[in-house]
Write a protein that holds these residues in place. Structure first.
Motif, PDB file in Angstrom:
ATOM      1  N   LEU A   1       0.830  -1.205   0.000  1.00 50.36           N
ATOM      2  CA  LEU A   1       0.000   0.000   0.000  1.00 50.36           C
ATOM      3  C   LEU A   1       0.860   1.250   0.000  1.00 50.36           C
ATOM      4  O   LEU A   1       0.655   2.170  -0.796  1.00 50.36           O
ATOM      5  N   ASP A   2       1.829   1.282   0.911  1.00 53.08           N
ATOM      6  CA  ASP A   2       2.695   2.445   1.030  1.00 53.08           C
ATOM      7  C   ASP A   2       3.533   2.590  -0.233  1.00 53.08           C
ATOM      8  O   ASP A   2       3.698   3.675  -0.782  1.00 53.08           O
ATOM      9  N   GLU A   3       4.073   1.450  -0.696  1.00 50.14           N
ATOM     10  CA  GLU A   3       5.023   1.494  -1.804  1.00 50.14           C
ATOM     11  C   GLU A   3       4.402   2.065  -3.067  1.00 50.14           C
ATOM     12  O   GLU A   3       4.989   2.925  -3.724  1.00 50.14           O
ATOM     13  N   SER A   4       3.187   1.618  -3.359  1.00 48.04           N
ATOM     14  CA  SER A   4       2.583   2.126  -4.589  1.00 48.04           C
ATOM     15  C   SER A   4       2.294   3.620  -4.467  1.00 48.04           C
ATOM     16  O   SER A   4       2.454   4.380  -5.420  1.00 48.04           O
ATOM     17  N   ALA A   5       1.912   4.057  -3.257  1.00 50.45           N
ATOM     18  CA  ALA A   5       1.651   5.482  -3.059  1.00 50.45           C
ATOM     19  C   ALA A   5       2.929   6.295  -3.221  1.00 50.45           C
ATOM     20  O   ALA A   5       2.930   7.366  -3.843  1.00 50.45           O
ATOM     21  N   GLY A  60       4.363   9.332  -6.064  1.00 49.56           N
ATOM     22  CA  GLY A  60       4.814  10.661  -5.669  1.00 49.56           C
ATOM     23  C   GLY A  60       4.291  11.152  -4.344  1.00 49.56           C
ATOM     24  O   GLY A  60       4.410  12.331  -4.018  1.00 49.56           O
ATOM     25  N   CYS A  61       3.707  10.254  -3.551  1.00 50.27           N
ATOM     26  CA  CYS A  61       3.187  10.653  -2.249  1.00 50.27           C
ATOM     27  C   CYS A  61       4.347  10.751  -1.243  1.00 50.27           C
ATOM     28  O   CYS A  61       5.286   9.968  -1.297  1.00 50.27           O
ATOM     29  N   THR A  62       4.284  11.721  -0.346  1.00 48.70           N
ATOM     30  CA  THR A  62       5.323  11.809   0.688  1.00 48.70           C
ATOM     31  C   THR A  62       5.006  10.819   1.800  1.00 48.70           C
ATOM     32  O   THR A  62       3.899  10.281   1.869  1.00 48.70           O
ATOM     33  N   TYR A  63       5.976  10.610   2.699  1.00 50.67           N
ATOM     34  CA  TYR A  63       5.737   9.695   3.823  1.00 50.67           C
ATOM     35  C   TYR A  63       4.618  10.229   4.712  1.00 50.67           C
ATOM     36  O   TYR A  63       3.834   9.477   5.275  1.00 50.67           O
ATOM     37  N   PHE A  64       4.581  11.552   4.859  1.00 48.71           N
ATOM     38  CA  PHE A  64       3.506  12.152   5.662  1.00 48.71           C
ATOM     39  C   PHE A  64       2.156  11.870   5.005  1.00 48.71           C
ATOM     40  O   PHE A  64       1.175  11.542   5.667  1.00 48.71           O
ATOM     41  N   LYS A  86      -3.065  10.062   4.571  1.00 45.20           N
ATOM     42  CA  LYS A  86      -4.110   9.817   3.570  1.00 45.20           C
ATOM     43  C   LYS A  86      -4.428   8.344   3.400  1.00 45.20           C
ATOM     44  O   LYS A  86      -5.546   7.987   3.062  1.00 45.20           O
ATOM     45  N   ILE A  87      -3.431   7.475   3.587  1.00 46.43           N
ATOM     46  CA  ILE A  87      -3.666   6.062   3.284  1.00 46.43           C
ATOM     47  C   ILE A  87      -3.764   5.197   4.532  1.00 46.43           C
ATOM     48  O   ILE A  87      -4.759   4.486   4.725  1.00 46.43           O
ATOM     49  N   LEU A  88      -2.761   5.270   5.408  1.00 45.04           N
ATOM     50  CA  LEU A  88      -2.740   4.323   6.521  1.00 45.04           C
ATOM     51  C   LEU A  88      -3.697   4.698   7.656  1.00 45.04           C
ATOM     52  O   LEU A  88      -4.435   3.851   8.148  1.00 45.04           O
ATOM     53  N   ALA A 144      12.938  13.447   8.538  1.00 48.79           N
ATOM     54  CA  ALA A 144      11.917  14.394   8.989  1.00 48.79           C
ATOM     55  C   ALA A 144      10.727  13.657   9.590  1.00 48.79           C
ATOM     56  O   ALA A 144      10.226  14.030  10.663  1.00 48.79           O
ATOM     57  N   VAL A 145      10.263  12.601   8.909  1.00 46.18           N
ATOM     58  CA  VAL A 145       9.072  11.915   9.410  1.00 46.18           C
ATOM     59  C   VAL A 145       9.381  11.193  10.726  1.00 46.18           C
ATOM     60  O   VAL A 145       8.563  11.185  11.644  1.00 46.18           O
ATOM     61  N   ILE A 146      10.579  10.631  10.837  1.00 45.75           N
ATOM     62  CA  ILE A 146      10.924   9.925  12.075  1.00 45.75           C
ATOM     63  C   ILE A 146      10.982  10.908  13.243  1.00 45.75           C
ATOM     64  O   ILE A 146      10.415  10.666  14.312  1.00 45.75           O
ATOM     65  N   VAL A 147      11.647  12.052  13.014  1.00 44.98           N
ATOM     66  CA  VAL A 147      11.764  13.038  14.091  1.00 44.98           C
ATOM     67  C   VAL A 147      10.382  13.610  14.442  1.00 44.98           C
ATOM     68  O   VAL A 147       9.994  13.672  15.604  1.00 44.98           O
TER      69      VAL A 147
END
Lengths: 291, 320
Positions: A183-187, A191-195, A200-202, B22-25
């Motif tokens: 799920l995360d990988e495809s996002a 171009g989705c950021t980790y935030f 938005k997804i998890l 950034a996300v970890i912090v």
């Protein structure tokens, strides 16, 4: 042949009688258990409808003359300033639940999805913390709150309550472990950021875990009294627990009025229990396995 | 907790991935800060303070092990510690009852099972201060408990003052704890029993096992982890018991002051923080010893029942 048949039949009835007796004893035990569990609450419930004279004259187990005598409720509500206490308590519950859900899910996301130096250290710090009995440290926690100037402050109490709740972190960690990384990988590929992945997804997918944590934490904070008594001693920020605690002063010998106050505080717990029974049970199971 | 998984979409490597940092912090710093602030800093301070003669405002200097010596030399504290034996006895009764009700509700077809379960569980959700009032009322001379006992034919003269009479008052308080937590334990056991493979019961029935044998050989081994954890929690909880004495027993009046109540009074009434910290340290070490001891004991004992469980299920498989 005949003999064999009758003996089978008689041992059958024997077994049936034995089952019947066992069944009867089981029901008797269950009824007794429920009676004992409900008796203290029901007796307070009946007393809360009695007038002062009636309370003095009748036995504790006599039903009230008028089941619709809400005078005690009115009195405790007004003189005990219970509306204010309820609003304070609900405010604390909402803030603490929001903060706990966000902190728990965010930390669990980071710990579960990223490898970084210190990841194991943080997990171990949280795990070891469960071994240190929090109750033993209330003396020095009080000292720290004092130094931070957080005594008699509703914010201080909220921070302390949302502190580190290992159980909610565990519940979220378990949940993330079962959410597929694809799920995360495809996002991320799109171009989705980790935030963005998290919010938005998890996060929307963790709704069941959120409900469990919220119900468990909410009921816990609503019923909390030790820290509330210790840290919120001024009259302006009374939670439902401290308000109830203070009733022993003004209503000292009027137990009929105090019982009305007690019953009022039970209503929110009862409503949550009726609507979220499954989540309450599930949350307990999760919490207990990790202690 | 399981080990962290290294994720393919956030590789480590030489180039620093700033977004990852950034996300970890951003997500980790607040919870870890609060953990340090409310667990590890108080813990370190507790060790430090326990060697000082100090109050919240004044520090009168280092006193070595004096505070610890006082904990063990004053009979008052030793007595308070012995009160936890009442609560341990109560914990054993509580877990047995919870296990009994959980088995009945799980194994038998009971009409109104949902009602019984909810009724016995609800006390767990009652506010602690409310419990204090409810039970002070419950135990008052001639009130709820006495009325019920009189109704079944026991004259009032034969009944003690439940909260004042020192021969019974600790049992009265232990009962309030049992009242609150028994249903919660029961719900946990019902959950654990529900996770046992139901075909085991069928196999056992065909084997001719009765309910009692099923209980000993299927349920007990099947829920041993949950049972063990609850036993450990209840026993260690008994050591730090304070709730009943605090809310029902009027802060430990009439010889009901548990060790935790003594710590609370030492710190917040007498203001002797150093002494209170030494007492808290003793309490913590006791709890850790009990936890470790029980874990070892159960590892030793449960090994045995593990085998019976496996033997039973093998037999069941062979039968099919």
């Amino acid at each position: 042949m005949m003999n064999a048949n009758t003996s089978v039949a008689s041992s059958d009835t024997g077994a049936r009688i034995k089952r019947g007796i066992i069944k009867f004893l089981e029901y008797a035990a269950l009824i007794l258990g429920s009676f004992v569990a409900l008796l203290p609450i029901v007796s307070s419930f009946m007393t809360s409808f009695k007038s002062g004279d009636e309370y003095a004259a009748t036995n504790a187990m006599t039903p009230p003359q008028n089941w619709f005598n809400f005078e005690n409720y009115r009195q405790v509500w007004v003189e005990g300033d219970m509306l204010r206490a309820f609003l304070t308590s609900f405010g604390v519950v909402i803030v603490v639940v929001l903060v706990s859900v966000m902190m728990g899910s965010m930390l669990a996301y980071v710990l579960n999805r990223f490898a970084f130096p210190g990841n194991n250290l943080i997990r171990n710090l949280f795990m070891i913390a469960t071994l240190i009995p929090g109750i033993a440290m209330q003396v020095t926690t009080y000292q720290i709150m004092r130094q931070l100037g957080l005594l008699n402050s509703i914010w201080g109490y909220m921070i302390l309550m949302s502190g580190t709740d290992v159980i909610s972190i565990y519940i979220f960690l378990q949940f993330f472990e079962n959410l597929n990384v694809a799920l995360d990988e495809s996002a991320v590929l799109e171009g989705c950021t980790y935030f963005g992945v998290f919010f938005k997804i998890l996060l929307p997918l963790t709704k069941p875990a959120i409900v469990t944590v919220a119900v468990l934490k909410g009921v816990g904070v609503y019923n909390e009294y030790y820290n509330a008594n210790l840290y919120l001693q001024s009259n302006s920020w009374r939670t439902i627990s401290t308000a109830l605690y203070s009733f022993s002063g003004p209503f000292k010998s009027s137990y009929n009025i105090i019982c009305a106050g007690v019953l009022l505080t039970l209503i929110p717990s009862l409503i949550i229990f009726l609507f979220f029974q499954k989540q309450v049970y599930a949350g307990l199971a999760n919490g207990s396995v990790k202690g | 907790m399981s080990a962290p998984r290294s994720l393919s979409y956030a590789p480590g490597g030489r180039r620093v991935n700033w977004q990852k940092v950034a996300v970890i912090v951003a997500f980790g710093v607040v919870p870890v800060f609060l953990l340090l602030l409310f667990t590890y800093i108080p813990f370190a301070k507790m060790i430090q303070f326990s060697f000082y003669n100090m109050s919240y405002t004044k520090n009168k200097g280092f006193v070595g092990w004096d505070n610890y010596v006082k904990v063990f030399s004053k009979s008052e504290y030793v007595d308070a510690m012995l009160l936890s034996l009442y609560y341990m006895a109560g914990a054993v009764v509580q877990l047995s009852l919870a296990l009994f009700f959980a088995s009945v509700l799980s194994l038998e077809k009971i009409r109104g099972a949902g009602f019984f379960k909810s009724a016995m569980f609800f006390p767990f959700l009652v506010n602690g201060i409310a419990i204090g009032y409810i039970f002070k009322y419950f135990y008052t001379r001639g009130f709820v408990l006495d009325s019920v006992l009189q109704a079944i034919g026991i004259p009032l003269e034969n009944l003690p003052y439940w909260l004042r009479d020192q021969s019974v008052n600790n049992w009265s308080l232990v009962f309030t704890s049992l009242w609150k937590y028994c249903g919660q334990n029961m719900v946990l056991f019902i959950g654990a029993i529900a996770s046992i493979d139901p075909t085991l019961y069928e196999a056992a029935t065909i084997d001719g096992a009765n309910r009692w044998q099923q209980f000993c050989h299927i349920i007990l081994p099947g829920i041993k982890t949950v049972f063990m954890l609850n036993l450990i929690l209840s026993i260690t909880g008994s050591l730090s018991a304070f709730e009943p004495a605090y809310v029902v027993g009027s802060m430990g009046a009439n010889g009901t002051a548990t060790f935790f109540i003594k710590i609370h009074q030492m710190a917040h009434v007498s203001g002797k923080v150093g002494q209170a910290c030494a007492m808290a340290m003793v309490l913590m070490v006791l709890i850790l010893i009990f936890t470790a001891g029980q874990r070892l004991f159960f590892r030793f004992v449960m090994k045995d029942s593990d085998n019976t469980f496996n033997a039973k299920s093998n037999k069941a498989k062979a039968l099919w």
